[in-house]
Design a protein around this motif. Structure first.
Motif, mmCIF file in Angstrom:
data_model
loop_
_atom_site.group_PDB
_atom_site.id
_atom_site.type_symbol
_atom_site.label_atom_id
_atom_site.label_comp_id
_atom_site.label_asym_id
_atom_site.label_seq_id
_atom_site.Cartn_x
_atom_site.Cartn_y
_atom_site.Cartn_z
ATOM 1 N N LEU A 1 -6.304 26.601 -13.384
ATOM 2 C CA LEU A 1 -5.056 26.675 -14.329
ATOM 3 C C LEU A 1 -5.720 27.299 -15.693
ATOM 4 C CD1 LEU A 1 -3.142 23.380 -13.702
ATOM 5 C CD2 LEU A 1 -2.584 25.659 -13.006
ATOM 6 N N GLY A 2 -7.044 27.168 -15.960
ATOM 7 C CA GLY A 2 -7.501 27.506 -17.321
ATOM 8 C C GLY A 2 -8.275 28.955 -16.965
ATOM 9 N N ILE A 3 -7.870 29.546 -16.018
ATOM 10 C CA ILE A 3 -8.943 30.601 -15.710
ATOM 11 C C ILE A 3 -8.965 31.836 -16.627
ATOM 12 C CG2 ILE A 3 -7.250 31.928 -14.335
ATOM 13 C CD1 ILE A 3 -11.047 31.557 -13.303
ATOM 14 N N ARG A 4 -7.725 31.933 -17.150
ATOM 15 C CA ARG A 4 -7.720 33.047 -18.291
ATOM 16 C C ARG A 4 -8.592 32.775 -19.604
ATOM 17 N NH1 ARG A 4 -3.595 32.851 -15.613
ATOM 18 N NH2 ARG A 4 -2.296 34.890 -14.692
ATOM 19 N N VAL A 5 -8.833 31.315 -19.823
ATOM 20 C CA VAL A 5 -9.617 30.782 -20.748
ATOM 21 C C VAL A 5 -10.998 31.219 -20.393
ATOM 22 C CG1 VAL A 5 -10.200 28.855 -22.401
ATOM 23 C CG2 VAL A 5 -7.812 29.416 -21.923
ATOM 24 N N VAL A 6 -11.102 30.625 -19.329
ATOM 25 C CA VAL A 6 -12.690 30.637 -18.678
ATOM 26 C C VAL A 6 -13.274 32.201 -18.966
ATOM 27 C CG1 VAL A 6 -13.835 30.572 -16.964
ATOM 28 C CG2 VAL A 6 -12.310 28.757 -17.261
ATOM 29 N N LYS A 7 -12.431 33.009 -18.251
ATOM 30 C CA LYS A 7 -12.847 34.529 -18.437
ATOM 31 C C LYS A 7 -12.740 35.027 -19.819
ATOM 32 C CE LYS A 7 -11.375 35.651 -13.617
ATOM 33 N NZ LYS A 7 -12.779 35.852 -13.270
ATOM 34 N N SER A 8 -12.010 34.726 -20.471
ATOM 35 C CA SER A 8 -11.945 35.134 -22.048
ATOM 36 C C SER A 8 -13.230 34.762 -22.760
ATOM 37 C CB SER A 8 -10.688 34.569 -23.079
ATOM 38 O OG SER A 8 -10.692 33.390 -23.126
ATOM 39 N N PHE A 9 -13.714 33.650 -22.330
ATOM 40 C CA PHE A 9 -14.952 32.967 -23.084
ATOM 41 C C PHE A 9 -16.362 33.480 -22.307
ATOM 42 C CE2 PHE A 9 -12.062 30.854 -25.643
ATOM 43 C CZ PHE A 9 -12.610 30.628 -26.802
ATOM 44 N N ALA A 10 -15.978 34.139 -20.969
ATOM 45 C CA ALA A 10 -17.229 34.486 -20.182
ATOM 46 C C ALA A 10 -17.860 33.301 -19.632
ATOM 47 C CB ALA A 10 -18.011 35.345 -20.766
ATOM 48 N N ASN A 11 -17.195 32.092 -19.661
ATOM 49 C CA ASN A 11 -17.863 30.869 -19.198
ATOM 50 C C ASN A 11 -17.707 30.489 -17.716
ATOM 51 O OD1 ASN A 11 -18.720 30.231 -21.676
ATOM 52 N ND2 ASN A 11 -16.958 29.193 -22.419
ATOM 53 N N GLU A 12 -17.544 31.849 -16.803
ATOM 54 C CA GLU A 12 -17.753 31.205 -15.279
ATOM 55 C C GLU A 12 -18.712 30.515 -14.759
ATOM 56 O OE1 GLU A 12 -15.697 35.427 -16.014
ATOM 57 O OE2 GLU A 12 -17.128 34.341 -16.571
ATOM 58 N N GLU A 13 -19.922 30.725 -15.360
ATOM 59 C CA GLU A 13 -21.247 30.068 -15.032
ATOM 60 C C GLU A 13 -21.126 28.508 -15.413
ATOM 61 O OE1 GLU A 13 -23.603 30.970 -13.065
ATOM 62 O OE2 GLU A 13 -22.511 32.835 -12.851
ATOM 63 N N ILE A 14 -20.764 28.277 -16.502
ATOM 64 C CA ILE A 14 -20.402 26.936 -16.996
ATOM 65 C C ILE A 14 -19.425 26.096 -16.078
ATOM 66 C CG2 ILE A 14 -19.191 25.326 -18.776
ATOM 67 C CD1 ILE A 14 -20.447 27.614 -20.843
ATOM 68 N N GLU A 15 -18.430 26.753 -15.504
ATOM 69 C CA GLU A 15 -17.437 26.118 -14.549
ATOM 70 C C GLU A 15 -18.280 26.105 -13.468
ATOM 71 O OE1 GLU A 15 -14.430 24.809 -15.384
ATOM 72 O OE2 GLU A 15 -14.911 25.388 -17.508
ATOM 73 N N ILE A 16 -18.942 26.947 -12.794
ATOM 74 C CA ILE A 16 -19.617 26.733 -11.716
ATOM 75 C C ILE A 16 -20.824 25.765 -11.754
ATOM 76 C CG2 ILE A 16 -21.296 27.891 -10.053
ATOM 77 C CD1 ILE A 16 -20.288 30.607 -10.771
ATOM 78 N N GLU A 17 -21.406 25.418 -13.005
ATOM 79 C CA GLU A 17 -22.265 24.593 -12.930
ATOM 80 C C GLU A 17 -21.609 22.971 -12.976
ATOM 81 O OE1 GLU A 17 -25.558 22.810 -16.345
ATOM 82 O OE2 GLU A 17 -24.732 24.975 -16.474
ATOM 83 N N LYS A 18 -20.223 22.995 -13.645
ATOM 84 C CA LYS A 18 -19.706 21.653 -13.723
ATOM 85 C C LYS A 18 -19.225 21.319 -12.425
ATOM 86 C CE LYS A 18 -16.271 21.564 -16.817
ATOM 87 N NZ LYS A 18 -15.375 22.049 -17.571
ATOM 88 N N PHE A 19 -18.757 22.411 -11.443
ATOM 89 C CA PHE A 19 -18.273 22.015 -10.260
ATOM 90 C C PHE A 19 -19.448 21.577 -9.195
ATOM 91 C CE2 PHE A 19 -17.700 23.387 -5.933
ATOM 92 C CZ PHE A 19 -16.667 22.929 -5.530
#
Length: 583
Positions: A212-230
């Protein structure tokens, strides 16, 4: 102690089974037929073997054909019974799952704001989907498998006891030990299963939050942080699963070990009995076949244990939600709210959240006349939104009373109360569907012309007609295909269609750009005419025309009056206004 612990899982789920009791009775009857068909084979083999060894001449072709035809007839009967169990029996399980999902969703709709303040949506999604799916298999197989196993054990014991009682005791002496081990490991596995289900909910919540927050994730280039949390949650789930499978494997292994011991015991004891002439070779063969039948049944129960645990866990998690008390509900003598004029009074109102010792609101007294436009301003955290949420009873005041037309809101039927109140919020929620479906939500059953008229009043008709399919345009999940101003105008059209006498505007323009704010503000002013309106304002320039402005701080209502009066007073409002207008 909650209701789930007081009552057994089976007593809680029985009402759902009871509705389909005759289907279940016929299903168990079919299970009995398949069991009889299976237990007849060792007797047929014993008869032919015994007759052939003692009097081969009496074993005629006619007898063999009759026995074969009897067995074929039994197998046809078995096939029909298996079809019923596999089709109608499974449909029964699906119906039970459907009924439980309906009740669970209905309960979720009735739960209060405070419940959702502390509960992750991903957890609830897991309970209404995967948990209830497992109950389908449980509802069908649990009664069936235990009934078949019990029937096989009883019938086998009676038949074998009639042949040789002592040899039968040797066989059945291992069964109690099998059951004790199964119960022990079951309990261990069930605890791990509960943990795994909770972790699935956590994973669902994390995935939902991230997507749901994918636009925020991409705007901060934090895909790797999300992957790590998952991955952290995913690995935790793996560790829980390892524990669960460890206990299930221990149960399977111990059962197989006892299988072998049982076979060896029968072979040794049976051979010794045969040497003493207490059993015949045909009897021993029948014993070995019955052991195979018994052990197959025990193995099925053991193999079904994982599904059984999933089902029981699913039911427990289902009952946990069903046992949550509904805080907001009609009182026994509640009345319909009709002929609403719109006067609202806060009479010595105090409020605090259950998990917070501090009062959010403390001894608030407000008198609002019907049709009056009241603005509420103040610093963040002062309780502006909480104050307004007490009017439709999203929360109940912990002290004092909230009155509409002189009636305590706690004594009014919730549906009639909320149907008289319209809300436009800062965070607009549009459902996944068309523009028309989102507007008509304000008045289910309204005609298309009524929807169009509401959209025109909200200043939304023009941009809607420019969309690819007009009012039938799909807005995307949460309205992602529309701009903030467009979504807000659709939400205003929804309230126009509802046409309530009381209106709550919760920072409805604070997230919009200047152009969108101007258009939406014009729509809101039009919407507010003739209605009792509460406006929670962040941008103070939007509420200068309000009849009364309330300045709410942690100390309560510090100031109240018109814009002009408060500016002349040069108090808290004066400072706030200049702070916002000079930013």
């Amino acid at each position: 102690m909650n209701k789930t612990k007081k009552e057994s899982v089976f007593s809680r789920v029985w009402p759902y089974f009871k509705k389909y009791k005759w289907i279940m009775v016929l299903d168990l009857f079919c299970a009995a037929l398949t069991t009889v068909c299976e237990l007849v084979l060792p007797l047929i083999v014993r008869f032919i073997t015994s007759t052939g060894m003692t009097n081969l001449q009496s074993l005629t072709v006619q007898i063999i054909v009759r026995v074969a035809l009897l067995y074929i007839a039994l197998r046809i009967m078995d096939a029909v019974a298996q079809y019923y169990m596999g089709s109608i029996g499974h449909v029964m399980g699906a119906k039970i799952e459907t009924d439980m999902r309906r009740d669970l969703f209905g309960k979720m709709q009735r739960l209060s704001y405070s419940y959702y303040d502390d509960t992750k949506i991903g957890q609830l999604m897991a309970r209404i989907s995967s948990d209830l799916f497992d109950i389908t298999e449980f509802a069908h197989h649990c009664p069936e498998e235990f009934f078949i196993a019990g029937l096989k054990i009883v019938i086998s014991f009676v038949i074998l006891s009639s042949i040789n009682f002592f040899l039968t005791l040797i066989i059945f002496s291992a069964l109690p030990l099998m059951l004790l081990l199964a119960i022990y490991f079951n309990r261990k596995a069930q605890k791990a299963m509960m943990h795994s289900r909770h972790q699935v909910g956590e994973i669902n919540s994390q995935v939902e939050d991230s997507l749901l927050g994918i636009r925020v994730v991409k705007s901060f280039a934090n895909e790797e942080i999300e992957i790590e949390k998952f991955e952290q949650g995913n690995q935790k789930f793996l560790q829980i699963k390892k524990v669960m499978y460890h206990f299930l494997a221990m149960m399977h292994s111990s059962t197989r070990l006892l299988d072998g011991i049982m076979y060896v015991g029968v072979l040794l004891a049976g051979s010794l009995f045969m040497l003493d002439g207490k059993v015949t070779p045909a009897d021993l063969m029948a014993y070995l076949l019955y052991i195979s039948t018994l052990l197959t049944s025990v193995r099925r129960i053991v193999e079904f244990t994982e599904q059984f645990q999933k089902g029981v866990t699913g039911i427990r998690r289902f009952t946990e939600i069903m046992d949550v008390p509904v805080e907001m509900q009609d009182t026994p003598n509640s009345k319909e709210l009709t002929n609403v004029k719109g006067s609202i009074q806060f009479e010595d109102v105090t409020f605090q959240y259950a998990d917070n010792k501090q009062h959010v609101l403390d001894h608030i007294n407000i008198q609002v006349k019907a049709g009056e436009n009241v603005a509420i301003v103040g610093p963040s955290g002062s309780g502006k939104t909480t104050l307004c949420n007490l009017i439709p009873r999203f929360y109940d005041a912990t002290g004092g009373r909230v009155l509409i037309d002189g009636q305590d809101v706690k004594n009014l039927k919730l549906h009639s109360l909320r149907s008289q109140i319209g809300m436009v919020q800062q965070d607009v929620y549009l459902f996944s569907g068309s523009v028309f479906e989102n507007i008509v939500y304000g008045k289910p059953g309204a005609t298309r012309q009524e929807v169009i008229e509401a959209a025109k009043q909200a200043g939304a008709h023009e941009f809607i007609m420019e969309l690819p399919n007009g009012y039938d345009t799909f807005v995307g999940e949460r309205g992602t295909k529309l701009s903030g101003g467009q979504k807000q105008r659709i939400s205003i059209a929804r309230v126009f269609l509802k046409n309530p006498p009381i209106l709550i505007l919760d920072e409805a323009t604070s997230a919009l750009d200047n152009e969108s704010e101007l258009i939406v503000q014009q729509s809101l002013e039009k919407l507010s005419k003739g209605r009792t309106t509460f406006t929670i304002a962040h941008r103070l320039t939007t509420i200068r025309s309000a009849d009364t402005i309330l300045v709410l701080t942690e100390n309560g209502i510090e100031e109240q009056g018109s814009h002009q009066e408060l500016m002349e007073k040069q108090g808290t409002y004066y400072k706030l206004y200049h702070m916002y207008t000079t930013v």
